[in-house]
Write an enzyme that holds these catalytic residues in place. Structure first.
Site, PDB file in Angstrom:
ATOM      1  N   LYS A  82       0.869  -1.181   0.000  1.00 38.21           N
ATOM      2  CA  LYS A  82       0.000   0.000   0.000  1.00 38.21           C
ATOM      3  C   LYS A  82       0.901   1.224   0.000  1.00 38.21           C
ATOM      4  CE  LYS A  82      -2.731   2.840   3.055  1.00 38.21           C
ATOM      5  NZ  LYS A  82      -3.584   2.989   4.233  1.00 38.21           N
ATOM      6  N   GLY A 139      -7.764   9.110   9.931  1.00 34.32           N
ATOM      7  CA  GLY A 139      -8.006   9.157  11.375  1.00 34.32           C
ATOM      8  C   GLY A 139      -9.052  10.162  11.815  1.00 34.32           C
ATOM      9  N   ALA A 165      -9.358   5.590   4.392  1.00 39.68           N
ATOM     10  CA  ALA A 165      -9.218   6.766   5.266  1.00 39.68           C
ATOM     11  C   ALA A 165     -10.531   7.521   5.426  1.00 39.68           C
ATOM     12  CB  ALA A 165      -8.162   7.743   4.774  1.00 39.68           C
ATOM     13  N   GLY A 166     -10.808   7.875   6.661  1.00 44.93           N
ATOM     14  CA  GLY A 166     -11.943   8.724   6.984  1.00 44.93           C
ATOM     15  C   GLY A 166     -13.169   7.994   7.497  1.00 44.93           C
ATOM     16  N   ASN A 216      -8.990   1.624   9.896  1.00 42.87           N
ATOM     17  CA  ASN A 216      -8.197   1.253  11.074  1.00 42.87           C
ATOM     18  C   ASN A 216      -8.774   1.892  12.341  1.00 42.87           C
ATOM     19  OD1 ASN A 216      -4.599   1.025  11.680  1.00 42.87           O
ATOM     20  ND2 ASN A 216      -6.212   1.034  13.172  1.00 42.87           N
ATOM     21  N   THR A 217      -8.716   3.238  12.379  1.00 40.18           N
ATOM     22  CA  THR A 217      -9.080   3.936  13.613  1.00 40.18           C
ATOM     23  C   THR A 217     -10.529   3.692  14.021  1.00 40.18           C
ATOM     24  OG1 THR A 217      -7.545   5.639  12.865  1.00 40.18           O
ATOM     25  CG2 THR A 217      -8.887   6.165  14.778  1.00 40.18           C
TER      26      THR A 217
END
Lengths: 264, 73
Positions: free
Chosen positions: A105, A166, A192-193, A214-215
């Protein structure tokens, strides 16, 4: 009843049944990391490459003991790289770390306030990595023209941001994500987001091939429960996309028939 | 050839280190207690494959990076 079927998620010639890809950062400990990832059903798991802490306990647990390369397809990322050169070096280190595994990635960041992709450096790094035999899944802005360039170069997946890394702000420009989906022949994943399950479902309803997050799991109050929610949301969003949603209408349309009403 | 008393200075993960001359990259990894661990080694921005660590001799001024996998998204 005919069972519902779907094509597998295929990237760089590898097929997967899960369309949820997850990161390994920000968890309380490796036990929680392993449990949340298992609960999410993800088959592709991303991790970062960093300097080994020298002089510390060499027997300390290693991320790859919990997220084993035998069980998961590992996706090393170039998080923390702000130029093409560092990103290329990181990918080469990752390939050595994983005994020749060449799926990566790529993310090259612009600044540490926004972590917004630096597309100029991303394009440069992609060119070098592709020439060096890597399969490049690329994190980029939601600009359809940049996405098209990256695909034309040979990147195996285009991964536009939904919003800042994040941030949990979801998909800020669904119209751009839709444009990228419509024009792309390689998989498109929102990366992301994503903040909660409905964001992941929205990505899939837009026609994305997958979601990377992830987050949203790691910083949920209950990461295991959120991992399950994300798994279900990606499946639900995918099914809704395949089903084809009803048209939107300006006025109401009763679900019960008019005929036979007792006051008729 | 350097005598055993000579030493070399190199940069390891961004920090300056003084080592005995004549060591291989594999010797260094062993000294660090990392033999058999899942790591990757780069010297002067070139990957040193595991299979070549023993044959790779360290030189004065080498820039060495030893990395591993950590949690990230």
């Amino acid at each position: 009843m005919t069972p519902l079927t779907d094509t597998p998620f295929t990237v760089a010639g590898r097929a997967f049944s899960s369309r949820l890809l997850v990161g390994t950062g920000k968890y309380k400990d490796f036990t929680e990391t392993g449990a949340a990832i298992a609960q999410s059903g993800a088959e592709i798991v991303t991790f970062a490459v960093r300097r080994t802490n020298l002089g510390q306990d060499a027997d300390a647990p290693n991320l790859l003991d919990v997220v084993s390369p035998q069980r998961y397809t590992l996706l090393p990322n170039t998080a923390g790289c702000y130029n093409a050169k560092d990103a290329v070096r990181t990918c080469r280190l990752a390939r050595e770390l994983l005994d020749g595994h060449n799926l990566v990635k790529l993310e090259v960041l612009g600044d540490d306030h926004t972590l917004y992709p630096n597309v100029v450096e991303t394009l440069k790094a992609a060119e070098t990595l592709l020439a060096d035999g890597f399969d490049v899944m690329v994190y980029t802005s939601d600009d359809p023209i940049v996405a098209r360039e990256l695909e034309a170069m040979g990147c195996c997946a285009i991964m536009p941001l939904g919003s800042l890394i994040g941030s949990g702000h979801g998909i800020q420009n669904p119209h751009n994500v839709r444009l990228i989906v419509e024009q792309s022949s390689v998989p498109v994943l929102v990366d992301a987001g994503i903040g909660t399950a409905s964001d992941a479902a929205m990505a899939m309803e837009l026609g994305c091939d997958g979601v990377l997050l992830n987050t949203a799991i790691a910083h949920a109050r209950d990461p295991l429960r959120m991992a399950n929610a994300m798994k279900l949301a990606v499946e639900a969003g995918r099914d809704a996309f395949l089903a084809g949603r009803m048209p939107r209408r300006q006025s109401a349309d009763p679900s019960s028939p008019f005929a036979g009403r007792i006051n008729g | 050839m350097p005598t055993p008393n000579e030493s070399i200075q190199l940069t390891l993960n961004g920090e300056s280190h003084t080592l005995a001359a004549g060591l291989s990259a594999a010797d260094l990894i062993e000294q660090l207690g990392l033999t058999g661990r899942r790591i990757a080694v780069e010297i002067n921005e070139q990957i040193v494959p595991k299979s070549q660590l023993a044959q790779t001799h360290l030189a004065n001024g080498d820039q060495i990076e030893v990395v591993h996998a950590i949690g990230g998204g």
